[in-house]
Enzyme design. Structure first.
Site: not given
Ligand code: OSB
Ligand code: MG
Length: 370
Positions: A137, A163, A165, A190, A215, A240, A264, A292
């Protein structure tokens, strides 16, 4: 299991190598709890809380963790005999939410149980895999060039999916340029709940970029608008923040709010609930991966053990220790080779605590005798 004699809470302060920026803010200094459950045979089980200093990802913080563990959750463990780690989530059930606090204690009990039975935590959970696939990520960067350079480094290191952000103003255009540079790399985005349904036309532009998923595009507590968005978008939605339990998962799946679940351990209250969500998703044909929370070695080891369950069919966010830390608190550190982590077979979490490192990063210790 052999009764717990003592529970210790180690409050640590560790600085990550680099700041990590999401749509909700930037983090670099991490304060968090390592939990330790001790029996009278010299076994020590370890857990880690994934709550942050600020309530930006969810409502829990390091301080709310201390309050919940000290004043409610540890007294429950002191009053009850635990036969199996699955008992812990049932005992904690009357306490509403505070899942990261619950998970931190339950994790230490799981590790203690596995060590008492001379089995790896992965085996104790019913895991099958000897190695797990991992992705990485990447936080919001100061420039697109910096992002592209960073992606290039991690692709070269073998990570199996990237991934990125995103947030309003750092999304479609950025992803389009990334896709141009890396046409073949599995990429996902995400948003950490940075958008609303008013952005539906904007978000639909993602459908042309061949992303594995987006996400948590919408609110942290929403599953209704996500169902509307998913009906209007080809890109699979992964939830998430919105998922705290098996019940949340069932409702989201039945509503069509997502096609993928990020599990998670801390967010759902522990390994037992993670397993239940995994089992349900496997039955329903829903893809699952392990998220994570910028964990240190203990939490990372728990994530690795959980990911050995067969239904974790997409690469998770469990990158190697060195991606986060100059020095982790476990030995050996978690190493990623060609995008995989070889699962340790030693008892419990399978990594030793580096006692010197633990001592060096500890700022407070709380001890509870049973
Ligand atoms: O949304 O998955 C998230 C980090 C902090 C808070 C929330 C998230 C993340 C990550 C990083 O994406 C995952 C990791 O590398 O541990
Ligand atoms: Mg996320």
């Amino acid at each position: 299991m052999v009764p717990i004699k003592q529970m210790k809470l180690h409050k640590l302060n560790m600085r990550m190598k680099d700041p990590f920026t999401t749509s909700f803010g930037t983090m670099q200094d991490k304060e968090f709890f390592i939990t330790e459950a001790v029996d009278d045979r010299g076994n020590r089980g370890f857990g880690e809380s994934v709550a942050f200093i600020n309530p930006w990802y969810s409502e829990e913080t390091v301080e709310t963790n201390l309050h919940m563990m000290r004043d409610f959750l540890i007294p429950i463990l002191q009053r009850n005999l635990i036969e199996h780690p699955d008992d812990v989530s049932a005992l904690f059930h009357p306490i509403k939410r505070n899942n990261m606090a619950k998970s931190a204690l339950e994790g230490a009990v799981w590790d203690l149980y596995a060590k008492q039975h001379h089995m790896s935590l992965a085996a104790a959970l019913g895991g099958e895999k000897k190695e797990i696939d991992v992705g990485i990520s990447i936080g919001i960067q100061p420039s697109i060039q910096k992002l592209i350079d960073t992606i290039g480094r991690f692709v070269a290191a073998g990570y199996k999916r990237i991934k990125i952000k995103i947030k309003p103003g750092w999304d479609i255009d950025v992803l389009r340029q990334v896709r141009e540079k890396f046409p073949e790399v599995p990429i996902m985005a995400d948003a950490n709940s940075a958008y609303s349904l008013a952005d539906i036309d904007h978000l639909r532009q993602l459908d042309d970029l061949g992303l594995m998923m987006i996400e948590q595009p919408l609110a942290h507590d929403d599953i209704i608008d996500h169902a509307t968005l998913q009906k209007n978008m080809r890109t699979p939605i992964c939830l998430d923040e919105s998922i705290h339990s098996l019940e949340d998962t069932r409702k989201a799946v039945e509503l069509g709010s997502c096609k993928i679940i990020n599990i998670k351990v801390g967010r759902v209250g522990g390994l037992s609930e993670s397993k239940r969500i995994h089992d349900y998703c496997r039955e329903q044909g829903i893809d699952v991966w392990c998220g994570g929370m910028l964990e240190a070695g203990v939490g990372r080891a728990h994530n690795i053990a959980l990911t050995t369950l067969g239904g974790f069919n997409l690469p998770g966010d469990t990158a190697g220790s060195s991606r986060y830390w100059k020095k982790d608190i476990i030995a050996p550190e978690v190493v990623v080779e060609k995008g995989v982590i070889h699962v340790p077979e030693k008892p419990g979490i399978g990594y030793e605590i580096d006692e010197d490192a633990l001592k060096r990063f500890t700022v407070d210790t709380y001890v509870f005798d049973f």
